[in-house]
Motif scaffolding. Structure first.
Motif, PDB file in Angstrom:
ATOM      1  N   SER A 115       1.050  -1.009  -0.472  1.00 46.46           N
ATOM      2  CA  SER A 115      -0.387  -0.050  -0.215  1.00 46.46           C
ATOM      3  C   SER A 115       0.887   1.042  -0.381  1.00 46.46           C
ATOM      4  CB  SER A 115      -1.027   0.298   1.103  1.00 46.46           C
ATOM      5  OG  SER A 115      -1.701   0.878   1.066  1.00 46.46           O
ATOM      6  N   PRO A 116       1.579   2.016  -1.300  1.00 47.80           N
ATOM      7  CA  PRO A 116       2.571   2.868  -1.548  1.00 47.80           C
ATOM      8  C   PRO A 116       1.652   4.232  -1.143  1.00 47.80           C
ATOM      9  CG  PRO A 116       1.998   1.756  -3.602  1.00 47.80           C
ATOM     10  CD  PRO A 116       1.147   1.158  -2.517  1.00 47.80           C
ATOM     11  N   LEU A 117       2.892   4.648  -0.275  1.00 52.48           N
ATOM     12  CA  LEU A 117       2.393   6.354  -0.155  1.00 52.48           C
ATOM     13  C   LEU A 117       1.847   7.060  -1.035  1.00 52.48           C
ATOM     14  CD1 LEU A 117       2.903   8.342   2.555  1.00 52.48           C
ATOM     15  CD2 LEU A 117       5.151   9.297   1.802  1.00 52.48           C
ATOM     16  N   VAL A 118       3.101   7.098  -2.081  1.00 52.42           N
ATOM     17  CA  VAL A 118       2.767   7.264  -3.759  1.00 52.42           C
ATOM     18  C   VAL A 118       2.579   6.238  -4.725  1.00 52.42           C
ATOM     19  CG1 VAL A 118       3.252   8.664  -5.301  1.00 52.42           C
ATOM     20  CG2 VAL A 118       4.360   9.315  -3.116  1.00 52.42           C
ATOM     21  N   GLN A 119       1.758   5.926  -5.059  1.00 53.33           N
ATOM     22  CA  GLN A 119       1.809   4.710  -6.415  1.00 53.33           C
ATOM     23  C   GLN A 119       2.554   4.961  -7.406  1.00 53.33           C
ATOM     24  OE1 GLN A 119      -0.747   2.892  -6.168  1.00 53.33           O
ATOM     25  NE2 GLN A 119      -1.589   3.504  -4.192  1.00 53.33           N
ATOM     26  N   PRO A 120       3.028   3.738  -7.598  1.00 52.93           N
ATOM     27  CA  PRO A 120       4.301   3.798  -8.847  1.00 52.93           C
ATOM     28  C   PRO A 120       3.950   4.308  -9.986  1.00 52.93           C
ATOM     29  CG  PRO A 120       4.079   1.767  -7.756  1.00 52.93           C
ATOM     30  CD  PRO A 120       2.910   2.022  -6.468  1.00 52.93           C
ATOM     31  N   ALA A 121       2.628   4.671 -10.228  1.00 51.08           N
ATOM     32  CA  ALA A 121       2.261   4.784 -11.377  1.00 51.08           C
ATOM     33  C   ALA A 121       2.263   6.067 -11.907  1.00 51.08           C
ATOM     34  CB  ALA A 121      -0.560   4.837 -11.820  1.00 51.08           C
ATOM     35  N   VAL A 122       2.325   7.494 -10.285  1.00 49.72           N
ATOM     36  CA  VAL A 122       2.919   8.112 -10.253  1.00 49.72           C
ATOM     37  C   VAL A 122       3.969   8.578 -11.124  1.00 49.72           C
ATOM     38  CG1 VAL A 122       3.199  10.244  -8.756  1.00 49.72           C
ATOM     39  CG2 VAL A 122       1.351   9.066  -8.050  1.00 49.72           C
ATOM     40  N   PHE A 123       5.022   8.244 -10.743  1.00 48.78           N
ATOM     41  CA  PHE A 123       6.233   7.744 -11.732  1.00 48.78           C
ATOM     42  C   PHE A 123       6.250   7.429 -12.713  1.00 48.78           C
ATOM     43  CE2 PHE A 123       7.080   6.148  -7.593  1.00 48.78           C
ATOM     44  CZ  PHE A 123       7.700   7.494  -6.812  1.00 48.78           C
ATOM     45  N   ARG A 124       5.264   7.292 -13.793  1.00 49.78           N
ATOM     46  CA  ARG A 124       5.141   6.433 -15.122  1.00 49.78           C
ATOM     47  C   ARG A 124       4.150   7.964 -16.178  1.00 49.78           C
ATOM     48  NH1 ARG A 124       4.928   1.279 -12.923  1.00 49.78           N
ATOM     49  NH2 ARG A 124       2.710   1.903 -13.272  1.00 49.78           N
ATOM     50  N   ASP A 125       3.421   8.585 -15.101  1.00 46.82           N
ATOM     51  CA  ASP A 125       2.478   9.143 -15.719  1.00 46.82           C
ATOM     52  C   ASP A 125       3.336  10.941 -16.833  1.00 46.82           C
ATOM     53  OD1 ASP A 125       0.361  10.748 -16.819  1.00 46.82           O
ATOM     54  OD2 ASP A 125      -1.169  10.804 -14.758  1.00 46.82           O
ATOM     55  N   PRO A 126       3.220  10.813 -17.740  1.00 43.54           N
ATOM     56  CA  PRO A 126       4.006  11.905 -17.827  1.00 43.54           C
ATOM     57  C   PRO A 126       3.246  13.188 -17.458  1.00 43.54           C
ATOM     58  CG  PRO A 126       3.011  10.241 -20.120  1.00 43.54           C
ATOM     59  CD  PRO A 126       2.757  10.226 -18.867  1.00 43.54           C
ATOM     60  N   GLY A 127       1.346  13.416 -17.781  1.00 46.53           N
ATOM     61  CA  GLY A 127       1.028  13.887 -17.707  1.00 46.53           C
ATOM     62  C   GLY A 127       1.198  14.914 -16.317  1.00 46.53           C
ATOM     63  N   LEU A 128       0.820  14.309 -15.740  1.00 42.81           N
ATOM     64  CA  LEU A 128       1.312  14.580 -13.179  1.00 42.81           C
ATOM     65  C   LEU A 128       2.969  15.233 -13.376  1.00 42.81           C
ATOM     66  CD1 LEU A 128       0.154  15.016 -11.034  1.00 42.81           C
ATOM     67  CD2 LEU A 128       0.073  12.454 -10.346  1.00 42.81           C
ATOM     68  N   GLY A 129       3.823  13.933 -14.155  1.00 41.92           N
ATOM     69  CA  GLY A 129       5.243  14.739 -13.788  1.00 41.92           C
ATOM     70  C   GLY A 129       5.611  16.040 -14.291  1.00 41.92           C
ATOM     71  N   ALA A 130       5.043  16.373 -15.675  1.00 45.60           N
ATOM     72  CA  ALA A 130       5.044  17.249 -16.093  1.00 45.60           C
ATOM     73  C   ALA A 130       4.514  18.706 -15.460  1.00 45.60           C
ATOM     74  CB  ALA A 130       4.818  18.183 -17.669  1.00 45.60           C
ATOM     75  N   SER A 131       3.249  18.062 -14.441  1.00 46.79           N
ATOM     76  CA  SER A 131       2.632  19.232 -14.017  1.00 46.79           C
ATOM     77  C   SER A 131       3.428  20.053 -12.565  1.00 46.79           C
ATOM     78  CB  SER A 131       1.214  18.847 -13.486  1.00 46.79           C
ATOM     79  OG  SER A 131       0.314  18.778 -14.247  1.00 46.79           O
ATOM     80  N   LEU A 132       4.218  18.796 -12.254  1.00 52.92           N
ATOM     81  CA  LEU A 132       4.674  18.950 -10.950  1.00 52.92           C
ATOM     82  C   LEU A 132       6.142  19.875 -11.151  1.00 52.92           C
ATOM     83  CD1 LEU A 132       4.185  14.872  -9.406  1.00 52.92           C
ATOM     84  CD2 LEU A 132       3.074  17.131  -8.565  1.00 52.92           C
ATOM     85  N   ALA A 133       6.903  19.015 -12.592  1.00 49.21           N
ATOM     86  CA  ALA A 133       8.030  19.823 -12.435  1.00 49.21           C
ATOM     87  C   ALA A 133       7.481  21.600 -12.653  1.00 49.21           C
ATOM     88  CB  ALA A 133       8.429  18.814 -13.816  1.00 49.21           C
ATOM     89  N   ALA A 134       6.741  21.272 -13.764  1.00 48.78           N
ATOM     90  CA  ALA A 134       5.896  22.960 -13.936  1.00 48.78           C
ATOM     91  C   ALA A 134       6.275  23.866 -13.387  1.00 48.78           C
ATOM     92  CB  ALA A 134       5.548  22.850 -15.024  1.00 48.78           C
ATOM     93  N   SER A 135       5.153  22.849 -11.922  1.00 45.57           N
ATOM     94  CA  SER A 135       5.070  23.436 -10.758  1.00 45.57           C
ATOM     95  C   SER A 135       6.365  23.840  -9.313  1.00 45.57           C
ATOM     96  CB  SER A 135       4.305  22.684  -9.278  1.00 45.57           C
ATOM     97  OG  SER A 135       4.073  23.146  -8.719  1.00 45.57           O
ATOM     98  N   ALA A 136       7.415  23.554  -9.855  1.00 44.12           N
ATOM     99  CA  ALA A 136       8.714  23.318  -9.039  1.00 44.12           C
ATOM    100  C   ALA A 136      10.005  24.593 -10.222  1.00 44.12           C
ATOM    101  CB  ALA A 136       9.367  22.316  -8.273  1.00 44.12           C
ATOM    102  N   LEU A 137       9.639  24.398 -10.814  1.00 40.19           N
ATOM    103  CA  LEU A 137      10.354  25.403 -11.816  1.00 40.19           C
ATOM    104  C   LEU A 137       9.398  27.035 -11.336  1.00 40.19           C
ATOM    105  CD1 LEU A 137      10.636  23.618 -15.355  1.00 40.19           C
ATOM    106  CD2 LEU A 137      12.470  24.349 -13.552  1.00 40.19           C
TER     107      LEU A 137
END
Length: 499
Positions: free
Chosen positions: A270-292
């Protein structure tokens, strides 16, 4: 006809969530007040640091931990509380977070020593982390889907309002009363937020049989993530005179911890962060853009005071007034930005917000110092308005199709990316500013050197925004999601949708 359809949809959703329609507005008011309190807790303490140094006969480096303890608690726990809310119930955890924040505010206001004050600020930061994450996660349970952008815009407005209100309110309280009032002012507001949340927020759905049988919380992943984020945050905030061996060691520890965390999460039941998060390009781009983007916004807070005071020669009162323009614009633009995202589509408005920020940063890098305050404020308004549009649209797009029992986790990731950007910006953009000014002590730099440092810093900021824009556009092409689309990403593209 459209109005009737919207009302019918809203009524249907409120019936499904078990919330009466009249109470939805009060529920949103409780969420907005929670966001206001968490952002106010960040900004109001900064103005009290000189007073605290005198009150406790402490150095500036010591009283600085009154701010750092709050930020570190938020950063290290923000993802964990989101996942915990998904598992134990968001309403229950939000009520506990508001109560903890209010109780910690009392302890801060009555603290007999600096050590007690710092410890209470860490507890206050834990309560703030809960409020930051779960307010966004609750939006999907309180408003119809077609009004999500407007609700996110309201929360963004309250966050900006708290940031803008903090320094002026804190200064007034210290002048009229004393430093203790800076923390005690949170208590009555916390009581009101607690009442609204308890009275009007919908109760969470009961866990399914499958959810009851699986492990309830990822303790190892939580510990690894907290240690990793703590190491990174300390690396960015320790040793303000330069990046030394300790900082390098902390960065290495953070990198090692991040690798271990990803590995543990892929194997956890029962992961804290779902492994699919690391494979979702859309969410990954949202997170990276938010940090920048957050890195760039911190640059305005780091560079602005020095540029206004040393390059433009403004007095302290005038500097404070000019610096309040940015948060004021963000507060005014938040709700309209949400409505625009609802009307024209979150993805398209994400791109528009980033484009506006890039233009504003480029103008700040190009305009000569001779244009004075107006030459600084006008492009700053463009940057801040673009940020308000980006933040609302990006959050709306990321949360659009997230499964209800995963909203807390995704909301935590979004808040985490923002906080990491702020911490990175304070360190990295400050170092860029000092380097470009040609001095290790920026307080001793001349007006021309400071102006040069400002231009170079905002040129770097523009490059970071362009990088964020490129990420968003590249992912849109890769997933074949047009940035002009009004509808959110199809379910098959979202990391947290059921298959």
């Amino acid at each position: 006809m459209n109005t009737d359809l919207t009302s019918a949809r809203g009524a249907e959703q409120t019936q499904q969530s078990g919330t009466r329609r009249p109470s939805a507005r009060w529920a949103l008011a409780g969420l907005a007040l929670s966001v206001l309190l968490s952002s106010l807790g960040t900004s109001i303490a900064n103005v009290a640091l000189p007073t605290l140094a005198d009150a406790f006969t402490a150095s500036f480096q010591s009283v600085q931990w009154v701010v750092l303890a709050y930020l570190l608690a938020i950063t290290t726990l923000i993802v964990s509380v989101g996942r915990l809310g998904d598992l134990m119930g968001r309403r229950r955890l939000l009520l506990a977070g508001i109560l903890l924040f209010s109780a910690a505010s009392v302890v801060c206001g009555l603290a007999p020593s600096l050590g007690v004050l710092i410890a209470a600020r860490a507890a206050q930061g834990l309560g703030a982390a809960v409020m930051m994450v779960l307010t966004m996660a609750f939006v999907g349970d309180t408003v119809p889907k077609e009004r999500t952008g407007s609700a996110m815009g309201l929360l963004a407005t309250m966050s900006a309002t708290g940031t803008a209100l903090g320094p002026s309110l804190g200064g007034a309280l210290i002048s009229g009363l004393d430093w203790r009032a800076v923390f005690l002012v949170n208590v009555p507001l916390g009581i009101v937020a607690l009442f609204l949340a308890h009275r009007h927020l919908p109760a969470g759905r009961p866990a399914s049989g499958a959810e009851r049988r699986r492990p309830r919380f990822d303790h190892l992943g939580t510990l690894l993530l907290a240690l990793t984020l703590g190491a990174y945050a300390l690396a960015m905030t320790t040793g303000r005179d330069g990046f030394g061996v300790l900082n390098a060691g902390l960065v290495a520890a953070a990198a090692l911890g991040a690798g271990l965390f990803v590995r543990v999460e892929r194997r956890a039941a029962s992961p804290l962060v779902q492994p699919a998060v690391f494979r979702d390009p859309g969410l990954g781009a949202s997170l990276a853009a938010s940090a920048l983007v957050s890195t760039v916004m911190m640059a305005t807070l780091v560079v602005g005071p020095f540029h206004l005071s040393r390059a433009l020669g403004l007095q302290a009162a005038a500097v404070g007034l000019v610096l309040s323009v940015g948060p004021l614009v963000a507060a005014l633009a938040g709700v309209p930005a949400g409505r625009i995202a609802d009307r024209f589509g979150a993805h398209r408005m994400t791109v528009a917000g980033l484009a506006a920020m890039a233009v504003g940063a480029l103008v700040l890098a190009a305009l000569p110092r001779s244009l004075g305050v107006l030459g600084y404020v006008c492009p700053l308004v463009v940057v801040t308005a673009g940020y308000a549009l980006f933040q609302t649209a990006n959050t709306t797009a990321a949360m659009a199709d997230v499964r209800p029992d995963r909203r807390g986790g995704v909301s935590g990731m979004l808040n985490l990316s923002r906080n990491l950007g702020l911490i990175t910006g304070a360190s990295v953009m400050g170092a860029v500013f000092a380097f470009a000014s040609g001095t290790s002590d920026i307080t001793a730099a001349g007006a021309g050197a400071v102006a040069t440092g400002t231009r170079v810093t905002f040129a770097v900021a523009a490059l970071l925004i362009v990088l964020a824009l490129g990420l968003v556009l590249a992912v849109s092409r890769r997933t074949k999601l047009p940035v002009t689309a009004v509808s959110p990403a199809p379910p098959s593209r979202r990391c947290c949708n059921p298959r």
